[in-house]
Scaffold this active site. Structure first.
Site, short mmCIF file in Angstrom:
data_model
loop_
_atom_site.label_atom_id
_atom_site.label_comp_id
_atom_site.label_asym_id
_atom_site.label_seq_id
_atom_site.Cartn_x
_atom_site.Cartn_y
_atom_site.Cartn_z
N ARG A 260 58.18 14.43 21.97
CA ARG A 260 58.94 13.66 22.97
C ARG A 260 58.04 12.87 23.90
NH1 ARG A 260 62.63 18.25 25.28
NH2 ARG A 260 63.38 16.58 26.62
N ALA B 21 55.69 18.16 32.36
CA ALA B 21 56.00 18.85 31.10
C ALA B 21 55.98 20.35 31.37
CB ALA B 21 54.96 18.48 30.04
N VAL B 22 57.14 20.97 31.18
CA VAL B 22 57.24 22.42 31.33
C VAL B 22 57.49 22.99 29.94
CG1 VAL B 22 58.29 24.30 32.61
CG2 VAL B 22 58.27 22.00 33.59
N ILE B 23 56.57 23.86 29.50
CA ILE B 23 56.62 24.35 28.12
C ILE B 23 56.79 25.86 28.14
CG2 ILE B 23 55.39 24.42 25.92
CD1 ILE B 23 53.90 21.86 26.84
N HIS C 131 57.16 32.22 33.81
CA HIS C 131 58.09 31.72 34.84
C HIS C 131 58.57 30.30 34.52
CE1 HIS C 131 54.13 30.55 36.41
NE2 HIS C 131 54.72 29.67 37.19
N PHE D 170 49.41 19.44 35.35
CA PHE D 170 49.63 20.56 34.43
C PHE D 170 50.13 20.00 33.10
CE2 PHE D 170 51.08 24.57 32.84
CZ PHE D 170 50.55 25.55 33.64
N1 INI Z 1 53.77 23.32 35.87
C1 INI Z 1 54.10 22.42 34.95
O1 INI Z 1 54.19 21.23 35.23
N2 INI Z 1 54.40 22.83 33.68
C2 INI Z 1 54.33 24.15 33.32
O2 INI Z 1 54.61 24.45 32.13
C3 INI Z 1 53.94 25.08 34.28
N3 INI Z 1 53.80 26.49 33.94
O3 INI Z 1 53.75 26.76 32.76
O4 INI Z 1 53.71 27.33 34.79
C4 INI Z 1 53.65 24.65 35.59
N4 INI Z 1 53.28 25.52 36.54
C5 INI Z 1 52.66 25.11 37.77
C6 INI Z 1 53.66 24.76 38.86
O5 INI Z 1 54.30 23.53 38.57
C7 INI Z 1 52.98 24.63 40.20
O6 INI Z 1 51.98 23.65 40.13
C8 INI Z 1 52.33 25.94 40.67
O7 INI Z 1 53.26 26.99 40.63
C9 INI Z 1 51.81 25.79 42.12
O8 INI Z 1 52.91 25.53 42.99
#
Ligand code: INI
Length: 161
Positions: free
Chosen positions: A132, A85-87, A93, A27
């Site tokens: 970053r 990376a979580v944005i 969520h 992701f």
């Molecule tokens: N996973 C990420 O690594 N970054 C994100 O920003 C993100 N968002 O935006 O939802 C994200 N979602 C997927 C999550 O990590 C799981 O793969 C998914 O929920 C299945 O379990």
């Protein structure tokens, strides 16, 4: 009597002979691929062998801990580096993903004794993540790998292994 000095154990930054596992979230791969590049660069530039480094790709940051835990339990790695990376702008969520990834990864090191490093960006915007991941604000993957090298050597210093 001369005053005695404490014995200090502090891991050095020599990666020679250390075995690393890198777990990378797919992701936001345009960011996480750069974090992986930074981590591999740090391992190589600190004397590590990329031939013994293993890269595992998982769907997202919430899956990092599962793969990292299996690697830590395997006995095949001196440290595991989790990269994601979580944005915020991308998801409603955000909070759950960021918290879930952080809390699950944070447990692995203390529970297994294998340093497991949190190299997950939690950003408000894509621009911040780019900064970053090798642009204006360094590369968090590089810094995560340096922490992994130090902690792997710290554990070796503590256990005499
Ligand atoms: N996973 C990420 O690594 N970054 C994100 O920003 C993100 N968002 O935006 O939802 C994200 N979602 C997927 C999550 O990590 C799981 O793969 C998914 O929920 C299945 O379990």
């Amino acid at each position: 009597m001369p005053a005695s000095e404490p014995v200090t154990i502090e891991g050095d930054l020599n990666a020679h002979g250390l075995r690393f596992g890198c777990v990378v979230a797919r992701f936001n791969s345009f960011i996480t691929d750069r974090l992986l590049g930074g981590a591999l660069d740090a391992i190589r530039r600190h004397g590590g062998d990329l031939g013994t480094t293993r890269v595992v790709r998982v769907p997202g940051s919430l899956e990092l801990a599962t793969a990292a835990r299996v690697m830590a339990d395997s006995g095949k790695f001196d440290a595991v580096i989790c990269l994601g990376a979580v944005i915020r702008g991308e998801t409603a969520h955000y909070h759950h993903v960021a918290e879930g990834a952080a809390s699950s990864i944070a447990r692995i090191g203390p529970e297994t004794g294998i340093p497991t490093i949190f190299g997950v960006l939690t950003c408000d915007t894509v621009e911040q993540a780019i900064d970053r991941a090798g642009a204006k604000a360094g590369n968090a993957g590089f810094h995560a790998a340096v922490a992994a090298i130090e902690m792997a050597n710290t554990v070796k210093g503590l256990t005499g292994s």
